[in-house]
Design an enzyme around this catalytic site. Sequence first.
Site, PDB file in Angstrom:
ATOM      1  N   SER A 256       0.826  -1.197   0.000  1.00  0.00           N
ATOM      2  CA  SER A 256       0.000   0.000   0.000  1.00  0.00           C
ATOM      3  C   SER A 256       0.864   1.252   0.000  1.00  0.00           C
ATOM      4  CB  SER A 256      -0.890   0.008   1.243  1.00  0.00           C
ATOM      5  OG  SER A 256      -0.058   0.142   2.385  1.00  0.00           O
ATOM      6  N   LYS A 257       0.215   2.336  -0.383  1.00  0.00           N
ATOM      7  CA  LYS A 257       0.862   3.641  -0.478  1.00  0.00           C
ATOM      8  C   LYS A 257       1.552   4.050   0.816  1.00  0.00           C
ATOM      9  CE  LYS A 257      -1.556   6.565  -3.677  1.00  0.00           C
ATOM     10  NZ  LYS A 257      -2.875   7.062  -3.796  1.00  0.00           N
ATOM     11  N   ARG A 258       0.948   3.658   1.935  1.00  0.00           N
ATOM     12  CA  ARG A 258       1.498   4.075   3.213  1.00  0.00           C
ATOM     13  C   ARG A 258       2.938   3.607   3.398  1.00  0.00           C
ATOM     14  NH1 ARG A 258      -0.676   1.613   7.315  1.00  0.00           N
ATOM     15  NH2 ARG A 258      -2.045   0.444   5.935  1.00  0.00           N
TER      16      ARG A 258
END
Length: 491
Positions: A256-258
Amino acid sequence: MSVRVRFAPSPTGYLHIGGLRTALYNYLFARHHGGRFILRIEDTDRTRYVPGSVEDILDSLRWAGIEPDESPVHGGPAGPYVQSERTELYRQHAQLLLERGTAYYAFDTPEELDRMRQRQQAAGIAPHYDRSSMRNQYTLGQEETRRLLAAGEPATIRLKVPLHGEVKFTDIIRGTIVVPCKDVDDQILLKSDGFPTYHLANVVDDHLMGITHVIRGEEWLPSTPKHLLLYEAFGWEPPAFAHLPLLLNPDRSKLSKRHGDVAVRDYIAKGYFPEAIVNFIALLGWNPSADRELYTLEELVEAFTLERVNKAGAVFDLSKLEWMNAQYLKRFVQSDLPRLIAQLRPLLAERGWSAPDIYIGQVITLLHERIHRLPELVDFARYMFTAPDYDESFFNSVWTNDSHTLLDALSALIEQTEPFTAAALQERLSAFAREHSLPFRRIGTLLRLVITGVSVGAGMMDTIALLGKEETLRRIEMFCHWVAGRVPSSA
Ligand code: GLU
């Protein structure tokens, strides 16, 4: 049978690195078998459409060298098929299913469907379309159905899933999968606005385009029983299926982007080589039989098989990507320096710096082993393109009372060195160090401070030789001015 595969992204945002891997595996599989790779934009869900994403998908694929083989128009240039240009086809096929009695009209409003779900939830059963109690062709009867349609009542077309039996299939990667029909919903195929759902358009196109193998992400596995029932409803032979493992963060959560960049465009912007990205993602879930990590696209085509794709999720290890990119950097310094110069030149220009190609090439050659990505040179080798900035703490750790005298002597030696090569400088300055019983390191560090301003870099003699005599002497002079004008930091 000749292999035909497709990559079928929906334009709902920038191309994800996992999407690029799906495209790559399809491409490799097609090439390996002498088949065709088709690109299809699945854009029938207009509510999820993100402007610019089709362009981003096409640009990213082109950058990676993964280009479609086929044209949507006979004899035209290769390019993507676009579902929103084919909606009539899906409507016709929904009609076909109605005629075959394997799909039916339903008139339920969103509110009615909501109430149905609430009832099911309250009763503790999994939400699903309850054909026997809702407003559809079976509960209303043919006459009422005809009347509602003639009156223009909004209607959807749903798949008539058998009430008993099971869907059984063999996934090339996951093996045999069995799903009872009672767990498959009467999926909407055509929405009341006349647009198809993903399931209908996807299956119709895979069939019409003669797709032999559907290779896609694991997240589509739950849709596959629906698709197989659709093939059955049409009376078509289904393709083979292979569901690729998820990409994971180092903590094994879904990528994920995080945790970092997920869009291909971010990797492009950071200056990774397409060869490195392709090589890296090829190994995310696929095990080559040989104990080796570096593969060109041609070598991947040769080695790739679906049988060696893993079931388990693949961890996206950024440090491995960095390592791999550095390997390609080394390779290109040997084989294609002009390409590297062309990549770096505009980044230097952004800082207002320029230099002859030959000089840029020499800087890259000298410093490439100390970076992973070419754009890092802009900061790392800043002093090769512009005057150094002097850093107080580095200065304080190197400069002593007798440094001035030493620097004067070095300056004179540098001035006399001819030819101005690293070897000649080394010889002259080592002789000087011996004569004065100085550790050579001290000379090197002092020159590093004066000429580059930073404590890390390539060998000092190489650096000085590349900068040239004139520039080196100019920097020594500039440094002396800086020292003279400097206000000591604290008492
Ligand atoms: N349009 C789907 C996607 O966005 C395609 C899934 C499939 O390959 O069937 O990934």
